[in-house]
Structure formats: structure tokens, C-alpha cells
Design an enzyme around this catalytic site. Structure first.
Site, mmCIF file in Angstrom:
data_model
loop_
_atom_site.group_PDB
_atom_site.id
_atom_site.type_symbol
_atom_site.label_atom_id
_atom_site.label_comp_id
_atom_site.label_asym_id
_atom_site.label_seq_id
_atom_site.Cartn_x
_atom_site.Cartn_y
_atom_site.Cartn_z
ATOM 1 N N LYS A 18 20.890 11.644 -48.580
ATOM 2 C CA LYS A 18 19.556 11.751 -47.975
ATOM 3 C C LYS A 18 19.435 12.895 -46.970
ATOM 4 C CE LYS A 18 16.555 9.266 -48.410
ATOM 5 N NZ LYS A 18 16.314 7.928 -47.834
ATOM 6 N N THR A 33 -6.156 18.665 -53.104
ATOM 7 C CA THR A 33 -7.231 17.905 -52.464
ATOM 8 C C THR A 33 -7.122 16.471 -52.941
ATOM 9 O OG1 THR A 33 -8.803 18.489 -54.226
ATOM 10 C CG2 THR A 33 -8.745 19.926 -52.298
ATOM 11 N N HIS A 34 -7.189 15.541 -52.004
ATOM 12 C CA HIS A 34 -6.980 14.114 -52.287
ATOM 13 C C HIS A 34 -5.576 13.859 -52.845
ATOM 14 C CE1 HIS A 34 -11.329 13.549 -51.769
ATOM 15 N NE2 HIS A 34 -11.458 14.633 -52.503
ATOM 16 N N GLU A 83 8.489 12.975 -38.872
ATOM 17 C CA GLU A 83 8.131 11.568 -38.695
ATOM 18 C C GLU A 83 8.076 11.194 -37.215
ATOM 19 O OE1 GLU A 83 9.871 9.874 -42.937
ATOM 20 O OE2 GLU A 83 11.121 9.740 -41.153
ATOM 21 N N HIS A 88 0.875 -1.174 0.000
ATOM 22 C CA HIS A 88 0.000 0.000 0.000
ATOM 23 C C HIS A 88 0.909 1.221 0.000
ATOM 24 C CE1 HIS A 88 -3.071 2.885 1.118
ATOM 25 N NE2 HIS A 88 -4.013 1.942 1.086
ATOM 26 N N SER A 107 22.546 5.998 -43.104
ATOM 27 C CA SER A 107 23.827 5.300 -42.922
ATOM 28 C C SER A 107 24.343 4.733 -44.231
ATOM 29 C CB SER A 107 23.674 4.187 -41.883
ATOM 30 O OG SER A 107 22.745 3.213 -42.347
#
Length: 435
Positions: free
Chosen positions: A270, A142-143, A277, A68, A265
């Protein structure tokens, strides 16, 4: 929450050391209110007030036996009290949830204030960014398909207002969780005067709960977590815009990329949208806490503890995560690179298809039925899609076949990107007033 995503101040707020500091503060406030009312000896207050909070390891060791945590805390704290007999009046008339829910209210409001500070800062950064780029013409989508011209500032303004509304929700949720219950075993004040609760609430800068059983019903806490989840999801909305804008095929936006930073890596070229993300991933986590916390609202009778284990994880983790998300979202917004030239190039890449809506209206205004005008414009547009021939050429051909003459000078005037965004001034005026 793991250390990687825990900022120092929010980590301190949810630390065991701070928890026991707050527990001590609540117990002292109750004891002092009792003493002022003459319920307990006045000389019991100062020895307890001067007793340092117990060490978390000592509490944990005692809890191995007691099973407790509140009793373990009270025992360890009594060991720090001189004379120890003064501790006899600690927790007088209270039940465990009186301490737990009241202390939790203190911690939740502290965590909320830390989040609000960062949220206010981010709103200001995004507001200024949107105003800076209010005239950055880009293609609306849109879409995922090119639609009509828009501006980057307009898109950011939408997200900024959403965060401002999220701030309002969190402020309301702060009120909902900032409540105190010092009402005894089943909330009937059987061994404690309601005036004690009122005094403690006032001293803590909170409000008494209008009613409690043994616990405060968890709708307020559920509201608080849902408010955090909405903040996290609006941040993900911003992140999604950046992720899309940084795609190689788009290249309208780019996250800040520091000296010495590496994107991959394996592939030295990149530059990945890692902040965005990360925001997307963490937003999923915060949303995931809403359901288990909501399920803590219905408890058995006056109390069970099925909510307790959930809240020990969900409440600190949700607030720590949102605190971290706001921090990195501010870094993202502050350093975001906006490529206006690329926005224009993308806008022009469809050969004028983005002007079909205004051309349709012009033909209707010239006397064609909407059905005939739509068929003519769509046919010309599909020809542009299929062949790459500029839309004005395919439109001219389709009109000629239909026996229609186009007002070329009029079309030159209306087929301009700026025409589509001229009426956004009011939006940016409202944005400039946002604080």
C-alpha cells in the site's frame, strides 16, 4: 490544538507566556500614554515597564480565588513590580475587555502574518507546478465521468487562483481584526480620553475601533475565521484531486512516499494518500469553528462573555490548524508525482467518447439539426459504452444508417486532445504573473 498539529512559531504565538507578554505590552502602552498626557505620575511607567511578565502558573493560582483572569494577571504582575506601588496606575480607566480585545488584536495579526507567509509560499509552489504541467494532457471529468480533454496544469491553476483570492480575503480580515478599543466600562470613554486609545493603537501598529461597547463587535473575528475556513477548504480541494488521482484505477498522481515509509500495517504493497486525507479531515475541523464564532456577534447589551469561551478554543485552534495544513500542503505539492503516461492511457481508455462534443458541432456545421445530430452521436456513444467498440466505428455505422457521410479527414483533425486546450494560453499567462 494538540501538539501533533502545532508548528513551533504558531504555538509560540498562542502560548500563555506570549499572551501575558502582549498583555503587559498593552498595559504599558496605556500607562505611558496616560503619563504623557499627565493623567498619572510619569515615574510610574519605568518600574512597570521593567517588571517581567507574570508566570502563567502564578496567574492560574490566583485565578482559583478571583475567578477572573485579568485581575489574577494584574495581581501577579504587580507582585513582580518594584516598587509595587507603581503598579497602582496600571489598568487606569480601563475595563477588562480593553485589555483582552486589544491584546487579541495583536495576537490575531501575528497569527495572520505567519499564515500569510506560508500561504504565499504555497501559491508560488503551485503556480510553478501548474506552469510545469500546463501541457500535461489528461481527461477532464465531470460528475466523476470522462468529459473532454484538459491539462493537469489547468486544474492546478484553478486551485492556485482560488488560494490567491483566499489570501486577499485573509488580508482584508487582518484589517478587520487589527483594531484597538481602550474605551472603558461600556465604551463611552467615561474614565479615559479617546486620545489614549489613538496613541496606543498607533504604537501597536493597529487602528482604533470606530466604536465599541465594552467589547468590539465580533463581525471582524467571524470574518477572520471564515477566511481561514475558505483557505482550509481550498486546500481540501487540492487534496481531493490527489486522492482521486492516486486511486489504483486512476494512478495519474501520487503523493511523495519516502524511504522507509509504510502504507499499511497489514498490506505491504500500500501507498496511501495520507497527506491528502489529513488535509480533508482538518478542513472539516476548521469549517466547524465558523458557526460558534459567528454566534459570538450577538451579545447581551453592552457585553456578555458567551463569546469568550468559544474564542479561547476556536481562534488558536483554527489558525494553528490552517498553519499546519499549509505546511503539509506545500510538502505535498513540492513532491507530487505526475504520471503523464497514465494520464494519456486513461484519456484513451473510453475509445474516443471524449470527442462527442466536437463531433456534435461538426455534424451541425455540416447541415444537420442539433436534435438529429445529438441523437446520432448519442446513439453511437451508447453503443461504444455497451460494447467497447471504438467510437469512430460506432459513429460511422450510425451515420451510414442515417444516410449521412462523415468527413473522415476533418474528424481526424478535430478529434485530437490538443485541440481542446489550445486556448488556455491566456490562463497560463495570467498565472505566470501571479505572485
Amino acid at each position: 490544538m494538540i501538539e501533533r498539529y502545532t508548528l513551533p512559531e504558531m504555538g509560540r504565538i498562542w502560548s500563555d507566556a506570549h499572551k501575558y507578554e502582549v498583555w503587559c505590552k498593552v498595559e504599558v502602552e496605556v500607562l505611558a500614554a496616560h503619563a504623557a498626557a499627565g493623567t498619572v505620575p510619569a515615574d510610574s511607567v519605568e518600574p512597570v515597564r521593567n517588571a517581567p511578565p507574570p508566570n502563567a502558573k502564578d496567574v492560574d493560582e490566583i485565578e482559583k480565588t478571583t475567578q477572573h483572569d485579568v485581575i489574577a494577571f494584574l495581581t501577579a504582575w504587580a507582585d513582580n513590580t518594584t516598587p509595587r506601588e507603581a503598579a497602582a496606575y496600571v489598568h487606569f480607566g480601563m475595563t477588562s475587555s480593553d485589555l483582552l480585545d486589544t491584546a487579541l488584536a495583536v495576537v490575531l495579526t501575528e497569527a495572520t502574518d505567519e499564515i500569510l507567509s506560508k500561504l504565499n509560499n504555497l501559491i508560488g509552489v503551485l503556480r510553478d507546478h501548474a506552469l510545469e504541467h500546463k501541457d500535461a494532457i489528461k481527461v477532464g471529468r465531470t460528475h466523476g465521468i470522462h468529459a473532454e480533454p484538459d491539462t493537469w496544469g489547468h486544474r492546478v491553476a484553478d486551485i492556485t487562483f482560488a488560494l490567491a483570492r483566499s489570501r486577499d480575503r485573509l488580508l482584508r480580515a487582518r484589517e478587520a481584526v487589527g483594531v484597538v478599543a481602550i474605551s472603558g466600562a461600556v465604551g463611552t470613554y467615561s474614565n479615559i480620553d479617546p486620545d489614549i486609545e489613538k496613541q496606543v493603537a498607533e504604537n501597536l501598529g493597529l487602528k482604533p475601533s470606530p466604536v465599541s461597547t465594552q467589547v468590539i463587535i465580533r463581525d471582524g473575528i467571524a470574518e477572520w475565521v471564515n477566511a481561514l475556513a475558505i483557505i482550509a477548504t481550498v486546500l481540501e480541494t487540492f487534496a481531493l484531486e490527489v486522492r482521486h488521482g492516486q486511486r489504483t484505477e486512476v494512478r495519474e498522481l501520487q503523493e511523495p512516499f519516502g524511504k522507509g515509509q509504510k502504507g499499511s500495517s497489514a498490506m505491504p504493497h500500500k501507498k496511501n494518500p495520507i497527506i491528502s486525507e489529513r488535509l480533508a479531515g482538518l478542513a472539516r475541523l476548521v469549517r466547524g469553528y465558523t458557526t460558534p464564532v459567528m454566534e459570538g456577534i450577538p451579545l447581551w447589551h453592552e457585553r456578555d462573555i458567551s463569546h469568550s469561551s468559544v474564542e479561547r478554543i476556536a481562534l488558536p485552534d483554527a489558525s494553528i490548524t490552517v498553519d499546519y495544513m499549509l505546511n503539509i500542503a506545500t510538502r505535498l505539492a513540492s513532491g507530487l508525482i505526475v504520471n503523464r503516461d497514465r494520464m494519456i492511457a486513461n484519456l484513451e481508455s473510453s475509445g474516443g467518447l471524449i470527442y462527442t462534443s466536437v463531433v456534435l458541432l461538426e455534424l451541425v456545421d455540416a447541415g444537420m439539426s442539433r436534435e438529429d445530430a445529438y441523437a446520432l452521436v448519442q446513439g453511437a456513444a451508447m453503443e461504444t459504452w455497451n460494447t467497447g467498440t471504438p467510437f469512430r466505428e460506432t459513429l460511422r455505422t450510425a451515420a451510414s444508417v442515417a444516410g449521412k457521410t462523415l468527413d473522415e479527414a476533418r474528424l481526424d483533425k478535430v478529434c485530437e486532445p490538443q485541440r481542446y486546450v489550445d486556448r488556455l494560453a491566456g490562463t497560463f499567462e495570467r498565472l505566470a504573473e501571479l505572485s
